[in-house]
Design an enzyme around this catalytic site. Structure first.
Site, PDB file in Angstrom:
ATOM      1  N   GLN A   1       2.571 -34.479  10.375  1.00  0.00           N
ATOM      2  CA  GLN A   1       2.896 -33.107  10.815  1.00  0.00           C
ATOM      3  C   GLN A   1       4.107 -33.106  11.732  1.00  0.00           C
ATOM      4  OE1 GLN A   1      -0.927 -32.024  12.542  1.00  0.00           O
ATOM      5  NE2 GLN A   1      -1.019 -33.979  13.620  1.00  0.00           N
TER       6      GLN A   1
ATOM      7  N   HIS B   1     -10.729 -24.115  25.158  1.00  0.00           N
ATOM      8  CA  HIS B   1     -11.470 -25.376  25.312  1.00  0.00           C
ATOM      9  C   HIS B   1     -12.831 -25.146  25.965  1.00  0.00           C
ATOM     10  CE1 HIS B   1      -7.258 -27.230  25.027  1.00  0.00           C
ATOM     11  NE2 HIS B   1      -7.900 -27.488  23.898  1.00  0.00           N
TER      12      HIS B   1
ATOM     13  N   ASP C   1      -5.335 -33.035  21.977  1.00  0.00           N
ATOM     14  CA  ASP C   1      -4.735 -32.690  23.279  1.00  0.00           C
ATOM     15  C   ASP C   1      -5.684 -33.042  24.425  1.00  0.00           C
ATOM     16  OD1 ASP C   1      -5.421 -29.530  21.968  1.00  0.00           O
ATOM     17  OD2 ASP C   1      -6.651 -30.482  23.501  1.00  0.00           O
TER      18      ASP C   1
ATOM     19  N   ASP D   1      -9.080 -39.850   9.767  1.00  0.00           N
ATOM     20  CA  ASP D   1      -9.343 -38.511   9.213  1.00  0.00           C
ATOM     21  C   ASP D   1     -10.807 -38.173   9.498  1.00  0.00           C
ATOM     22  OD1 ASP D   1      -8.870 -37.019   5.915  1.00  0.00           O
ATOM     23  OD2 ASP D   1     -10.168 -36.436   7.575  1.00  0.00           O
ATOM     24  N   GLY D   2     -11.037 -37.047  10.147  1.00  0.00           N
ATOM     25  CA  GLY D   2     -12.413 -36.680  10.508  1.00  0.00           C
ATOM     26  C   GLY D   2     -13.341 -36.608   9.312  1.00  0.00           C
TER      27      GLY D   2
ATOM     28  N   ASP E   1     -12.448 -29.289  16.636  1.00  0.00           N
ATOM     29  CA  ASP E   1     -11.261 -28.675  17.244  1.00  0.00           C
ATOM     30  C   ASP E   1     -10.056 -28.972  16.345  1.00  0.00           C
ATOM     31  OD1 ASP E   1      -9.357 -29.168  20.341  1.00  0.00           O
ATOM     32  OD2 ASP E   1      -9.325 -27.583  18.804  1.00  0.00           O
ATOM     33  N   SER E   2     -10.067 -28.381  15.178  1.00  0.00           N
ATOM     34  CA  SER E   2      -9.008 -28.669  14.192  1.00  0.00           C
ATOM     35  C   SER E   2      -7.981 -27.540  14.223  1.00  0.00           C
ATOM     36  CB  SER E   2      -9.625 -28.717  12.790  1.00  0.00           C
ATOM     37  OG  SER E   2      -9.833 -27.380  12.341  1.00  0.00           O
TER      38      SER E   2
ATOM     39  N   PRO F   1      -3.235 -31.771   7.081  1.00  0.00           N
ATOM     40  CA  PRO F   1      -4.352 -32.723   7.137  1.00  0.00           C
ATOM     41  C   PRO F   1      -5.673 -32.059   7.531  1.00  0.00           C
ATOM     42  CG  PRO F   1      -2.846 -33.065   8.997  1.00  0.00           C
ATOM     43  CD  PRO F   1      -2.187 -32.071   8.096  1.00  0.00           C
TER      44      PRO F   1
END
Ligand code: SAM
Length: 283
Positions: free
Chosen positions: A32, A63, A87, A139-140, A157-158, A164
């Site tokens: 990305q 959050h 993050d 990759d989750g 939290d995507s 992706p």
């Protein structure tokens, strides 16, 4: 000097502009396009593929809501899985819970973690260095398919379903997730703007409703995620947050007093009170 603007291009018929002081960093990884910008109104911002991910001014709104609504609904979350969240904001909030013994963060792009630590340290604070934190760069969707571990809570939290992150919105993904969740567990995910991404919200709510006994939409203000109230979906086989009374949440949330920017127990109750258009999505 000419005014410089960043324009978010997430929604096809809308452009959101943030006037910027400077581009702090920019790099295209294999996955990305990552930008870190200093904006006049929202402070420092993380941008992925031209989409605002989080900003200094309102990161806590998001959050806190993705973390405390589910974790306070759980009797005692000890092992938490965070998918995405490079993050570190959700990780920071999860680690506030003394009951949490292990927080596993599965992030596909290590660069986001490294750059967030360097340029947005106020978000993760000391979370990545906490002894309870385990970072997995993967990759989750692959992780949930292969792990043997079981979790009390899963927080997704995507970004939006682009690039992706697309795999994190499928029934297959939720099916594999279900298998790695303990019986008395729950999950929560961001599901986009309740106005501009109604289809994303509706489809994720329906998929989760099919996969779990309970699925509930909750809403929050997140100013830089434009399009009115921002949506989340929480799902569980055993825990229906609508059956938990406010007094319980107030008692459990005492440790958060003075520590949050947006969340408080009244917000917990209000978040599940849906306006009519959202109620119809949840039908
Ligand atoms: N709060 C933001 C939102 O609601 O759009 C999400 C912020 S967080 C930075 C999103 C993270 O998900 C990014 O670091 C991105 O690299 C990560 N990500 C995207 N697809 C992923 C996947 N398939 N598995 C794990 N992490 C993923």
């Amino acid at each position: 000097m000419k005014n410089r603007w960043f324009f978010e291009e997430l929604h096809s018929h809308i452009k959101v502009g943030l006037k910027i002081k400077k581009t702090v960093f920019r790099q295209k990884t294999l996955l990305q396009d990552i930008e870190i910008l200093d904006t006049y109104e929202f402070g420092r911002a993380l941008i992925l593929d031209k989409t605002i991910q989080t900003t200094e001014k309102d990161e806590a709104f998001y959050h806190e809501m993705l973390t405390h609504i589910p974790l306070l609904s759980h009797p005692r979350a000890e092992k938490v899985l965070i998918i995405g969240g490079g993050d570190g904001g959700v990780l920071r909030e999860v680690l506030r819970y003394k009951t949490v013994k292990k927080a596993v963060l599965v992030e596909i792009d290590e660069k986001v973690i490294k750059l967030s630590q360097k340029y947005l340290p106020f978000i993760s604070q000391k979370a990545f260095a906490d002894s309870r934190t385990q970072i997995i760069i993967e990759d989750g969707a692959e992780f949930v398919k292969n792990t043997k571990e079981k979790f009390d809570a899963v927080l997704i939290d995507s970004p939006d379903p682009i690039g992706p992150a697309k795999v994190l919105f499928s029934s297959n993904f939720y099916h594999h997730l279900h298998k790695i969740m303990k019986p008395q567990s729950l999950l929560a995910r961001q599901s986009g703007s309740s106005i501009l991404q109604k289809e994303e919200l509706r489809s994720n709510f329906r998929l989760l409703k099919k996969e779990f006994k309970y699925a509930n939409i909750y809403l929050s203000s997140v100013p830089t995620y434009i399009g009115g109230l921002f949506s989340f979906v929480m799902a569980s086989d055993k825990i229906d947050p609508r059956k938990i009374n406010l007094a319980t949440i107030k008692r459990k949330a005492k440790f958060l007093r003075e520590k949050t920017v947006y969340f408080n127990p009244d917000i917990w109750q209000a978040a599940f009170s849906l306006p009519e258009y959202a109620r119809r999505i949840a039908k």
